[in-house]
Design an enzyme around this catalytic site. Structure first.
Site, PDB file in Angstrom:
ATOM      1  N   LYS A   1      18.634 -13.976 -12.276  1.00 60.58           N
ATOM      2  CA  LYS A   1      18.900 -13.797 -10.848  1.00 60.58           C
ATOM      3  C   LYS A   1      17.598 -13.689 -10.069  1.00 60.58           C
ATOM      4  O   LYS A   1      16.915 -12.677 -10.096  1.00 60.58           O
ATOM      5  CB  LYS A   1      19.745 -12.546 -10.568  1.00 60.58           C
ATOM      6  CG  LYS A   1      20.343 -12.655  -9.160  1.00 60.58           C
ATOM      7  CD  LYS A   1      20.582 -11.355  -8.436  1.00 60.58           C
ATOM      8  CE  LYS A   1      19.372 -10.701  -7.857  1.00 60.58           C
ATOM      9  NZ  LYS A   1      18.779 -11.380  -6.688  1.00 60.58           N
TER      10      LYS A   1
ATOM     11  N   GLU B   1       9.544  -3.531 -15.340  1.00 57.65           N
ATOM     12  CA  GLU B   1       8.189  -3.793 -14.837  1.00 57.65           C
ATOM     13  C   GLU B   1       8.218  -3.447 -13.355  1.00 57.65           C
ATOM     14  O   GLU B   1       8.816  -4.162 -12.560  1.00 57.65           O
ATOM     15  CB  GLU B   1       7.844  -5.261 -15.105  1.00 57.65           C
ATOM     16  CG  GLU B   1       6.365  -5.496 -15.198  1.00 57.65           C
ATOM     17  CD  GLU B   1       5.780  -5.822 -13.866  1.00 57.65           C
ATOM     18  OE1 GLU B   1       5.428  -4.870 -13.120  1.00 57.65           O
ATOM     19  OE2 GLU B   1       5.696  -7.014 -13.555  1.00 57.65           O
TER      20      GLU B   1
ATOM     21  N   CYS C   1       2.368  -6.992  -8.549  1.00 58.61           N
ATOM     22  CA  CYS C   1       2.610  -5.716  -9.224  1.00 58.61           C
ATOM     23  C   CYS C   1       1.310  -5.139  -9.746  1.00 58.61           C
ATOM     24  O   CYS C   1       1.085  -3.939  -9.699  1.00 58.61           O
ATOM     25  CB  CYS C   1       3.613  -5.906 -10.352  1.00 58.61           C
ATOM     26  SG  CYS C   1       3.326  -7.376 -11.332  1.00 58.61           S
TER      27      CYS C   1
ATOM     28  N   GLU D   1       2.736   2.529  -3.452  1.00 56.42           N
ATOM     29  CA  GLU D   1       2.522   1.079  -3.520  1.00 56.42           C
ATOM     30  C   GLU D   1       2.817   0.476  -2.139  1.00 56.42           C
ATOM     31  O   GLU D   1       3.935   0.583  -1.638  1.00 56.42           O
ATOM     32  CB  GLU D   1       3.452   0.475  -4.577  1.00 56.42           C
ATOM     33  CG  GLU D   1       3.215  -0.999  -4.789  1.00 56.42           C
ATOM     34  CD  GLU D   1       4.063  -1.575  -5.930  1.00 56.42           C
ATOM     35  OE1 GLU D   1       5.279  -1.354  -5.943  1.00 56.42           O
ATOM     36  OE2 GLU D   1       3.483  -2.252  -6.792  1.00 56.42           O
TER      37      GLU D   1
HETATM   38  P1  NAI Z   1      13.618  -4.951  -5.067  1.00 57.48           P
HETATM   39  O1  NAI Z   1      13.334  -4.053  -6.200  1.00 57.48           O
HETATM   40  O2  NAI Z   1      14.703  -4.577  -4.120  1.00 57.48           O
HETATM   41  O3  NAI Z   1      13.974  -6.425  -5.608  1.00 57.48           O
HETATM   42  C1  NAI Z   1      13.691  -6.927  -6.903  1.00 57.48           C
HETATM   43  C2  NAI Z   1      14.911  -7.636  -7.436  1.00 57.48           C
HETATM   44  O4  NAI Z   1      15.967  -6.698  -7.615  1.00 57.48           O
HETATM   45  C3  NAI Z   1      15.481  -8.737  -6.535  1.00 57.48           C
HETATM   46  O5  NAI Z   1      15.949  -9.823  -7.304  1.00 57.48           O
HETATM   47  C4  NAI Z   1      16.655  -8.049  -5.871  1.00 57.48           C
HETATM   48  O6  NAI Z   1      17.664  -8.934  -5.450  1.00 57.48           O
HETATM   49  C5  NAI Z   1      17.146  -7.164  -6.985  1.00 57.48           C
HETATM   50  N1  NAI Z   1      17.941  -6.016  -6.538  1.00 57.48           N
HETATM   51  C6  NAI Z   1      17.821  -5.319  -5.385  1.00 57.48           C
HETATM   52  N2  NAI Z   1      18.751  -4.348  -5.333  1.00 57.48           N
HETATM   53  C7  NAI Z   1      19.473  -4.425  -6.463  1.00 57.48           C
HETATM   54  C8  NAI Z   1      20.580  -3.697  -6.996  1.00 57.48           C
HETATM   55  N3  NAI Z   1      21.127  -2.682  -6.337  1.00 57.48           N
HETATM   56  N4  NAI Z   1      21.077  -4.045  -8.207  1.00 57.48           N
HETATM   57  C9  NAI Z   1      20.515  -5.059  -8.906  1.00 57.48           C
HETATM   58  N5  NAI Z   1      19.491  -5.793  -8.452  1.00 57.48           N
HETATM   59  C10 NAI Z   1      18.966  -5.486  -7.245  1.00 57.48           C
HETATM   60  O7  NAI Z   1      12.263  -5.181  -4.290  1.00 57.48           O
HETATM   61  P2  NAI Z   1      12.065  -5.533  -2.724  1.00 57.48           P
HETATM   62  O8  NAI Z   1      13.087  -4.826  -1.898  1.00 57.48           O
HETATM   63  O9  NAI Z   1      11.995  -6.985  -2.608  1.00 57.48           O
HETATM   64  O10 NAI Z   1      10.614  -4.898  -2.456  1.00 57.48           O
HETATM   65  C11 NAI Z   1      10.474  -3.506  -2.212  1.00 57.48           C
HETATM   66  C12 NAI Z   1       9.223  -2.969  -2.881  1.00 57.48           C
HETATM   67  O11 NAI Z   1       9.353  -3.088  -4.282  1.00 57.48           O
HETATM   68  C13 NAI Z   1       7.942  -3.699  -2.566  1.00 57.48           C
HETATM   69  O12 NAI Z   1       7.364  -3.274  -1.383  1.00 57.48           O
HETATM   70  C14 NAI Z   1       7.103  -3.370  -3.770  1.00 57.48           C
HETATM   71  O13 NAI Z   1       6.498  -2.110  -3.597  1.00 57.48           O
HETATM   72  C15 NAI Z   1       8.102  -3.294  -4.894  1.00 57.48           C
HETATM   73  N6  NAI Z   1       8.144  -4.558  -5.657  1.00 57.48           N
HETATM   74  C16 NAI Z   1       7.481  -4.642  -6.839  1.00 57.48           C
HETATM   75  C17 NAI Z   1       7.449  -5.834  -7.521  1.00 57.48           C
HETATM   76  C18 NAI Z   1       6.725  -5.979  -8.795  1.00 57.48           C
HETATM   77  O14 NAI Z   1       6.205  -7.053  -9.078  1.00 57.48           O
HETATM   78  N7  NAI Z   1       6.707  -4.975  -9.654  1.00 57.48           N
HETATM   79  C19 NAI Z   1       8.091  -7.042  -7.016  1.00 57.48           C
HETATM   80  C20 NAI Z   1       8.825  -6.845  -5.789  1.00 57.48           C
HETATM   81  C21 NAI Z   1       8.817  -5.639  -5.154  1.00 57.48           C
END
Ligand code: NAI
Ligand code: MG
Length: 480
Positions: free
Chosen positions: A173, A248, A282, A382
């Site tokens: 996904k 991660e 990240c 972050e």
């Molecule tokens: P997010 O954690 O919401 O999104 C990551 C993935 O999780 C996406 O595919 C999203 O659709 C999915 N997701 C979101 N809510 C979910 C749920 N309830 N159940 C299952 N899957 C779900 O990250 P977002 O909102 O894009 O970014 C927020 C913050 O997260 C960023 O500012 C950053 O600090 C951090 N982040 C860290 C990343 C990394 O590489 N470790 C990548 C993206 C965001």
């Protein structure tokens, strides 16, 4: 034209026909309309992934055949590199040359893991006369993979390649903010002969498709990359079905610089570590810990770089592209204001660019926050944007203390000519990766990668990642 889901080797609309728009962060315009996967689609994809596991074409295929298909995927990604890089650059906003690297790294994952597909071996264990004991590393089954928008094709490949090398099948996904290249990856895999159902790709919303996938009783393993908050939520969903997870979850990684370092090389490394992909990485080196004696010289070099970096649309191949979304842009700007309130001084950037032609995109200037102290929010949280928090230290012990005063522990960079200092820090810093006089290793496909503390657990990349996609069966035979 609507971009469709990929389920069981076929393109498909969402079960309810729903779609969502994907935006080009460089212009704010709509890039594509994409099918929005539902719970029913997740159900179908997990079913297809199970059928593929049982199939003659996949579950019954020799491991060498898996490897051959994977090498073809690597070749095809390289042949289509320019098209894929351009799409990634439009979807995510990153500079074209960074997107090109991402595609090469994605190809490298299939090459690296394609080469190990027929070398995943067990052990024989000495027991007693009359016994033979051996282990077999069997595929764990259906791997659910939820990935973010910052490196879609890289992170897509990073999870899919070891999973299929081990003989698993995948339901992937991608993030709603940038799902395009994950779909292309699914298409390429099919074109290269990967049997239907081995890799299914379901773009959709996190709380709908993401949650349906993480909580699905039919998955056997979950790999998640994203925020700590959502990571905790999906790990709880998986726990209800006793499904193991790889998490991660980002970081606040320090680059630790001593005055004896080559400051020109260091400035370049430190700047790349925070400004690559506009800081939305990240493993971004988002904290600079600099020895007081070198502070002024290094900050001057960094400020010079930050101020002369060309910010612009990804496909114009600038030094830095936009932030992924309006929401993320606002988060970044809010953090900069919080930093100022906490007493940090802006040494470069600190606002959106003044260039009117960039007004519709989600651009922010490369930003240096100087005079940061270790407990400020901008040193602890972050930001996920092009904002470097600069902290000064006086000696080695203080550097280690500050480096480890973080809830995160993903990566640390150390810049010095003194091997004793470098090795002392390498042994005491609480991070999953350490780089000395370099940072990142160009994708680091071969190097195990993952977090200490709230940066997560489990390892991706490198041979260690195969542990997540295999389960060990021990067979004990008594023959006398
Ligand atoms: P997010 O954690 O919401 O999104 C990551 C993935 O999780 C996406 O595919 C999203 O659709 C999915 N997701 C979101 N809510 C979910 C749920 N309830 N159940 C299952 N899957 C779900 O990250 P977002 O909102 O894009 O970014 C927020 C913050 O997260 C960023 O500012 C950053 O600090 C951090 N982040 C860290 C990343 C990394 O590489 N470790 C990548 C993206 C965001
Ligand atoms: Mg979110």
């Amino acid at each position: 034209m609507t971009e469709q889901l990929i389920i069981d080797g076929n393109k498909a609309a969402a079960s309810d026909g729903a779609t969502f728009d994907v935006y080009d962060p460089s212009s704010g315009g709509v890039l594509a309309t994409v099918a929005k996967a539902t719970r029913a689609d997740v159900d179908r994809a997990v079913g297809a992934a199970h059928s593929a596991l049982e199939s003659k074409a996949w579950g019954g295929a020799p491991p060498a055949e898996r490897g051959r298909i994977m090498i073809r995927i690597a070749q095809t990604l390289r042949e289509r590199a320019e098209e894929l890089a351009t799409l990634e650059s439009r979807d995510n906003g990153k500079p074209l040359k960074q997107a090109r690297t991402d595609v090469q790294v994605a190809a490298r994952y299939f090459e690296f893991f394609g080469g190990i597909a027929d070398k995943i071996m067990g052990n024989t264990i000495p027991l007693a006369p009359g016994f033979l004991d051996y282990t077999v590393r069997e595929p764990i089954g259906v791997s659910a993979q939820i990935i973010p928008w910052n490196y879609p094709i890289q992170i897509g490949a990073r999870g899919v390649a070891p999973a299929i090398a081990a003989g698993c099948t995948v339901v992937l996904k991608p993030a709603e903010d940038a799902p395009m290249t994950a779909l292309r990856l699914g298409e390429v895999a099919l074109e290269c002969g990967l049997p239907p159902g081995v890799v299914n790709v379901l773009p959709g919303m996190g709380p709908e498709a993401g949650a349906a996938l993480a909580s699905h009783p039919g998955i056997n393993q979950l790999t998640f990359t994203g925020s700590v908050e959502v990571g905790i939520a999906v790990a709880k969903m998986a726990a209800d079905n006793v499904v193991p997870v790889v998490m991660e979850l980002g970081g606040k990684s320090p680059n630790i610089v001593f005055a004896d370092a080559d400051l020109d090389a260091t400035a370049q490394g430190v700047a790349n570590a925070i400004f690559q992909n506009a800081g939305q990485t990240c493993s971004a080196g988002s904290r600079l810990l600099v020895e007081r004696k070198a502070h002024d010289a290094l900050v001057a070099k960094l400020a010079e770089r930050a101020k002369t970096m060309r910010v612009g649309p990804g496909v114009s191949d600038p030094d830095m592209g936009p932030i992924i979304s309006k929401k993320q842009l606002e988060t970044v700007d809010t953090y900069v204001k919080i930093g100022e309130k906490e007493g940090a001084k802006i040494a470069a950037g600190g606002s959106r660019p003044s260039d009117a032609s960039l007004g519709k995109g989600y651009f922010y200037q490369p930003t240096l926050l100087d005079g940061v102290s270790p407990d400020m929010r901008v040193a602890q949280e972050e930001i996920f944007g092009p904002v470097l928090a600069i902290i000064t230290f006086d000696d080695l012990e203080e550097a280690i203390t500050i480096a480890n005063r973080s809830q995160y522990g993903l990566v640390a960079g150390i810049w010095t000519r003194d091997i004793n200092k470098a090795m002392t820090i390498a042994s005491r810093v609480q991070t999953g990766q350490v780089y000395i006089n370099t940072y990142g290793a160009g994708g680091g496909v071969e190097l195990p990668f993952g977090g200490y503390k709230k940066s997560g657990y489990g390892r991706e990349k490198g041979l260690d990642s195969l542990a997540s996609y295999t389960q060990i069966k021990n067979v004990c035979v008594r023959f006398a």
